[in-house]
Design a protein around this motif. Sequence first.
Motif, PDB file in Angstrom:
ATOM      1  N   UNK A 189     -56.120  13.273  46.040  1.00 15.67           N
ATOM      2  CA  UNK A 189     -55.684  12.155  46.873  1.00 15.67           C
ATOM      3  C   UNK A 189     -54.757  11.218  46.116  1.00 15.67           C
ATOM      4  N   UNK A 190     -55.086  10.896  44.873  1.00 13.40           N
ATOM      5  CA  UNK A 190     -54.227  10.028  44.054  1.00 13.40           C
ATOM      6  C   UNK A 190     -52.860  10.660  43.865  1.00 13.40           C
ATOM      7  N   UNK A 222     -49.093   9.290  45.372  1.00 13.42           N
ATOM      8  CA  UNK A 222     -47.917   9.091  44.526  1.00 13.42           C
ATOM      9  C   UNK A 222     -46.731   9.878  45.092  1.00 13.42           C
ATOM     10  N   UNK A 223     -46.984  11.113  45.469  1.00 12.11           N
ATOM     11  CA  UNK A 223     -45.932  11.968  46.029  1.00 12.11           C
ATOM     12  C   UNK A 223     -45.327  11.327  47.276  1.00 12.11           C
ATOM     13  N   UNK A 224     -46.160  10.845  48.179  1.00 15.63           N
ATOM     14  CA  UNK A 224     -45.688  10.278  49.452  1.00 15.63           C
ATOM     15  C   UNK A 224     -45.017   8.916  49.282  1.00 15.63           C
ATOM     16  N   UNK A 264     -48.949  10.392  36.161  1.00 17.67           N
ATOM     17  CA  UNK A 264     -49.433   9.594  37.280  1.00 17.67           C
ATOM     18  C   UNK A 264     -50.728   8.892  36.868  1.00 17.67           C
ATOM     19  N   UNK A 265     -51.587   9.631  36.160  1.00 19.58           N
ATOM     20  CA  UNK A 265     -52.862   9.086  35.693  1.00 19.58           C
ATOM     21  C   UNK A 265     -53.197   9.758  34.360  1.00 19.58           C
ATOM     22  N   UNK A 267     -49.775  18.430  38.807  1.00 17.84           N
ATOM     23  CA  UNK A 267     -50.667  19.088  37.854  1.00 17.84           C
ATOM     24  C   UNK A 267     -51.954  18.273  37.789  1.00 17.84           C
ATOM     25  N   UNK A 268     -53.046  18.845  38.285  1.00 15.85           N
ATOM     26  CA  UNK A 268     -54.332  18.151  38.379  1.00 15.85           C
ATOM     27  C   UNK A 268     -55.292  18.784  37.368  1.00 15.85           C
ATOM     28  N   UNK A 269     -55.735  17.991  36.395  1.00 16.09           N
ATOM     29  CA  UNK A 269     -56.688  18.542  35.429  1.00 16.09           C
ATOM     30  C   UNK A 269     -58.052  18.685  36.102  1.00 16.09           C
TER      31      UNK A 269
END
Length: 151
Positions: free
Chosen positions: A20-21, A25-27, A41-42, A146-148
């Motif tokens: 979701x985060x 950011x993308x939108x 991003x985070x 890229x989501x860890x």
Amino acid sequence: MIIDRIERLPRYFSLHPRIETAFQWLRSNNICAIAPGYYSIQGEDIKIKIQRYTTVPTPERKIEVHSRYMDIQCMIRGNEQFGYLPPERIEQPGIYDPERDIAFPDGTCDYLTLAEGSFFIAFPGEAHQTKCMRNKPEQVVKAILKIRVQD
């Protein structure tokens, strides 16, 4: 692997809390106005890679797989063919580079079209081959979230 339209990405927020985060950011950013490169991003938990390139013939592209990060590859402009190689069909795993979280396995992919406005999610262990042209080379703009998901 999941493939769908970017506007339907909220359906998949329950897969991991960081999606979701990343989506917000993308939108909230004009991806076409951002220079190609990696952006945090985070911290190391969520990154985005902005790409602009011309698709190439499939044999010119390596198959890749990740262990710690989920890829959400969003086609912002243009279209490409991409390959999917499920874990059970990987013939040789390739040498894993932990700093880059990548290996280049061998195997035979199935191919799909990633159309403008679409995304695919590749979970750790799901190999994929991107930047492949369909019928002819095409200019594209892509955002890779890229989501860890594993330490």
